[in-house]
Design an enzyme around this catalytic site. Structure first.
Site, short mmCIF file in Angstrom:
data_model
loop_
_atom_site.label_atom_id
_atom_site.label_comp_id
_atom_site.label_asym_id
_atom_site.label_seq_id
_atom_site.Cartn_x
_atom_site.Cartn_y
_atom_site.Cartn_z
N GLU A 1 49.20 45.81 58.78
CA GLU A 1 48.70 44.48 58.96
C GLU A 1 48.89 44.01 60.21
OE1 GLU A 1 46.84 40.87 57.95
OE2 GLU A 1 46.83 42.86 57.14
N ARG B 1 31.45 32.38 57.96
CA ARG B 1 30.90 33.44 57.35
C ARG B 1 29.64 34.26 58.02
NH1 ARG B 1 31.77 32.73 51.28
NH2 ARG B 1 30.18 34.14 51.36
N TRP C 1 25.17 36.56 59.35
CA TRP C 1 25.85 37.84 59.65
C TRP C 1 24.81 38.94 59.65
CZ3 TRP C 1 27.81 42.58 58.08
CH2 TRP C 1 28.84 42.91 58.83
N CYS D 1 26.95 36.03 55.26
CA CYS D 1 26.27 34.88 55.50
C CYS D 1 26.45 33.41 54.74
CB CYS D 1 24.65 35.11 55.55
SG CYS D 1 24.16 36.81 56.15
N GLU E 1 41.34 43.18 64.98
CA GLU E 1 40.35 41.99 64.56
C GLU E 1 40.25 41.28 65.58
OE1 GLU E 1 40.61 41.47 59.86
OE2 GLU E 1 42.26 40.79 61.01
N HIS F 1 55.15 63.06 64.65
CA HIS F 1 53.96 63.83 64.30
C HIS F 1 52.51 63.70 64.77
CE1 HIS F 1 56.86 65.64 61.54
NE2 HIS F 1 57.51 64.50 61.31
N ASN G 1 21.36 35.65 51.28
CA ASN G 1 22.65 36.50 51.39
C ASN G 1 22.45 37.74 50.40
OD1 ASN G 1 23.50 34.48 52.75
ND2 ASN G 1 25.23 33.82 51.46
N GLY G 2 22.99 39.02 51.05
CA GLY G 2 22.91 40.33 50.38
C GLY G 2 22.11 41.24 51.03
N LYS H 1 45.59 42.90 62.54
CA LYS H 1 45.27 41.76 63.11
C LYS H 1 44.84 41.80 64.69
CE LYS H 1 45.45 39.23 59.71
NZ LYS H 1 44.92 40.23 59.09
N LYS I 1 34.03 36.59 57.18
CA LYS I 1 35.10 36.20 56.36
C LYS I 1 35.21 37.00 55.01
CE LYS I 1 38.84 34.32 55.26
NZ LYS I 1 40.28 34.51 55.63
#
Length: 624
Positions: free
Chosen positions: A497, A27, A77, A2, A504, A520, A103-104, A501, A619
């Site tokens: 990666e 955030r 968030w 947040c 996400e 496989h 936050n937390g 992307k 983020k």
């Protein structure tokens, strides 16, 4: 995750906080709110589900006589409780005089809530934060603290926060105001970032410097267990145990322009196009033609430890873990030192083996990633020399490590990391190069590596010029529900990666694999509806990758290939080809990832998704 911003000074707090919240929306963007103590002494609280603009609309009615020079605000968030207006911050005590943003995660909130309910407290929200504000209220109004007929003081308020925080298990970054004291903000941190901004006749409190850099570049990063009292003309920093602190003031080294979109539609696209500059900044001033090596000032006093290194552990989460995996390939290739790449979230729970002459490097763009910080502390507890690779000067990882490498990428606002990734890979190359020159890389080879690294910004730029072509190719993937990414050697982590992307920001399920591993298991998924993105550089494994792609083609899979300029053979198997310049194998991931970033971006944008604010993601992950 947040975002917090608070203000105290001579200006109107509301527009400053709204502007700051917009800069922090990456955030957290489930809900937002603010609280101010007006010039008339009343507490005004507004909060809304949704975006910052929704909050901004609802505060437009505030009359000028309600202007305030003090306030706190938050963009959320969701962790505890769904994203609703009731669960949005700020949270207040029952008479709405004490107001808090947080936050937390308060891990023992259920136990504390049960205790407070027995004391007669009731709760409106599902959040752990509301428990904390009522706990502060309990201590503030408790008879053992202040007699009922006695006027309460600022010290009483501070003591109530101090006592409440000592009961808390978990993490917090908080800012609190009290209608009784309209000239005071109290803020504290434990495990979640809090930064004090020092302006001219004003102060700011925030969880991220991007919210305040337009106002000041002078900041103090609070350490865990510290509390700051902010007034209009001074501040006082102590520990939770009343130890007075004299902190160092840090100067932010990037400009506000890096936190603005400019003419780009999204921050992510802007940051992709900034990579010629950000990669250059990652190696600028760090190459020595004289000794044909890299120079890393943050490691210079540790040369003895570096030269004796028998094993290296690279620790990160998500994109930083992928960068670490490329770092493993680079360091083992150049320095012949064995490297382990660890997920930070798993590291401290597996009782990691840290032997003598093991070096640990923690990788985090923000320098505040909770899991990476926990892994860092576990490695230090086991006696390791621990270094950081991070973007943020003064961040927690930067302060707690023995040294390290700043990647100098500038502000990265897009939730999906792009330029930080290529800057991390550049930093890891510089590390591998330094270690290699200590071991077995010759001056002649070293000179060749320097020459090639200096060409990378120009080569990145040439790939960016294919942006329109990549957008056309992206149309081919818009209706897909799954995708497969393949690579070998240095390109396997790039495949991971690239798949991340796409997941996400476009919400298309994608997986990255070593190309030879396809048969496989994943080959069972391939049909005419499965796009396969393959990284096919012209190296000693090229023919093997082509053979793997023939297997895809035989099963009617549709192939998008990343290939070297001049490779005409690739057209025999691929429907679409994106060409990149040639370079050395251990620098190539910096180039091959660029088309994959653009591909993911354009697929998401064509689907109408808010690329900078993908659902369920934030983020900086500052909670476990």
């Amino acid at each position: 995750m947040c975002g917090i911003i608070g203000y105290i000074g001579k200006r109107n707090a509301v527009p400053i906080m709204i502007e700051g919240l917009k800069r922090l929306e990456y955030r957290g963007y489930d809900s937002a709110g603010l609280a101010v103590i007006t010039k008339k002494g009343s507490m005004l609280i507004e909060k809304r589900e949704g975006k910052i603009v929704d909050l901004e609309r609802c505060i437009n009615w505030i009359p000028s006589e309600s202007e305030s020079n003090i306030g706190i605000s938050h963009t959320r968030w969701a962790t505890h409780g769904e994203p609703t207006a009731i669960n949005a911050h700020p949270h207040a005590n029952s008479d709405k005089k004490i107001v808090l943003v947080h936050n937390g995660i308060i891990e023992n909130h259920k136990k504390l809530k049960e205790y407070l309910e027995k004391k007669g407290y009731s709760f409106l929200s599902d959040t752990d934060t509301e428990v904390l504000v009522h706990l502060i209220d309990y201590f503030y109004n408790h008879k053992s603290l202040v007699e009922s007929n006695q006027t309460k003081t600022e010290d009483d308020f501070y003591l109530s926060i101090q006592k409440a925080l000592k009961q808390v298990e978990g993490t917090y970054g908080i800012a609190v105001i009290n209608q009784d004291f309209p000239n005071l903000i109290i803020s504290a941190r434990k495990g979640s970032p809090i930064i004090l901004g020092i302006g001219k006749d004003e102060f700011f409190i925030t969880s991220d410097v991007s919210a305040i850099v337009v106002h000041t570049k002078k900041v103090i990063y609070l350490e865990d267990g510290e509390i700051v009292k902010l007034k209009r003309d001074n501040y006082e920093l102590t520990t939770i145990n009343n130890e007075v602190k004299s902190p160092a003031i840090t100067t932010i080294d990037w400009d506000i322009s890096t936190a603005d979109k400019g003419n780009y539609k999204h921050f992510m696209l802007k940051e992709i196009f900034e990579q010629p500059v950000s990669v250059y900044n990652a190696f600028r001033g760090r190459l020595s033609d004289e000794i044909s090596s890299s120079r890393l000032g943050g490691l210079s006093i540790h040369k003895k430890s570096l030269s004796k290194a028998q094993k290296i552990q690279l620790i990160g989460c998500g994109t930083s873990w992928h960068a670490g995996l490329i770092g493993k390939y680079i360091i083992e290739y150049l320095a012949r030192i064995p490297v382990e790449v660890e997920y930070a979230s798993e590291y401290r729970y597996k009782n990691p083996i840290v032997q003598e002459n093991t070096l640990v490097f923690t990788i985090s763009q923000s320098g505040e990633t909770a899991d990476t910080l926990a892994a860092l502390r576990e490695a230090k507890a086991k006696g390791a020399k621990v270094f950081g690779i991070t973007n943020i000067v003064g961040s927690k990882i930067a302060r707690e490590t023995d040294g390290g490498i700043y990647i100098h990428a500038g502000a990265e606002i897009g939730v999906a990391s792009t330029k930080a990734f290529t800057s991390q890979v550049t930093a890891l190359f510089l590390l591998g190069f330094l270690l290699g020159r200590m071991k077995n890389v010759s001056p002649m080879d070293g000179a060749k590596y320097i020459e090639e690294l200096k060409k990378m910004p120009e080569k990145i730029q040439s790939i960016l010029e294919t942006n329109n072509q990549i957008r056309e190719i992206a149309k081919f993937m818009v209706t897909s529900t799954n995708a497969l990414y393949l690579g070998r050697g240095f390109e396997f982590p790039v495949a991971l990666e690239g798949a991340l992307k796409l997941k996400e920001i476009s919400y298309i399920h994608a997986e990255g694999y070593p190309a030879a591993e396809m048969k496989h298991g994943p080959i069972a998924l391939i049909d005419e509806n499965m796009p396969v993105v393959a990284i096919c550089p012209k190296d000693f494994m090229y023919e093997k990758v082509i053979s793997n792609l023939q297997e895809v083609k035989t099963r009617k899979g549709k192939i998008i290939a990343i290939a070297n300029e001049g490779d005409t053979n690739i057209n025999t198997v691929a429907e679409h080809v994106i060409y990149i310049p040639e370079t050395l194998p251990f620098l190539r991931p910096i180039l091959t990832v660029i088309p994959l970033q653009l591909l993911a971006y354009h697929v998401a944008d064509l689907k109408g998704i808010n690329v900078d604010q993908p659902r369920n993601l934030a983020k900086s992950v500052t909670v476990e």
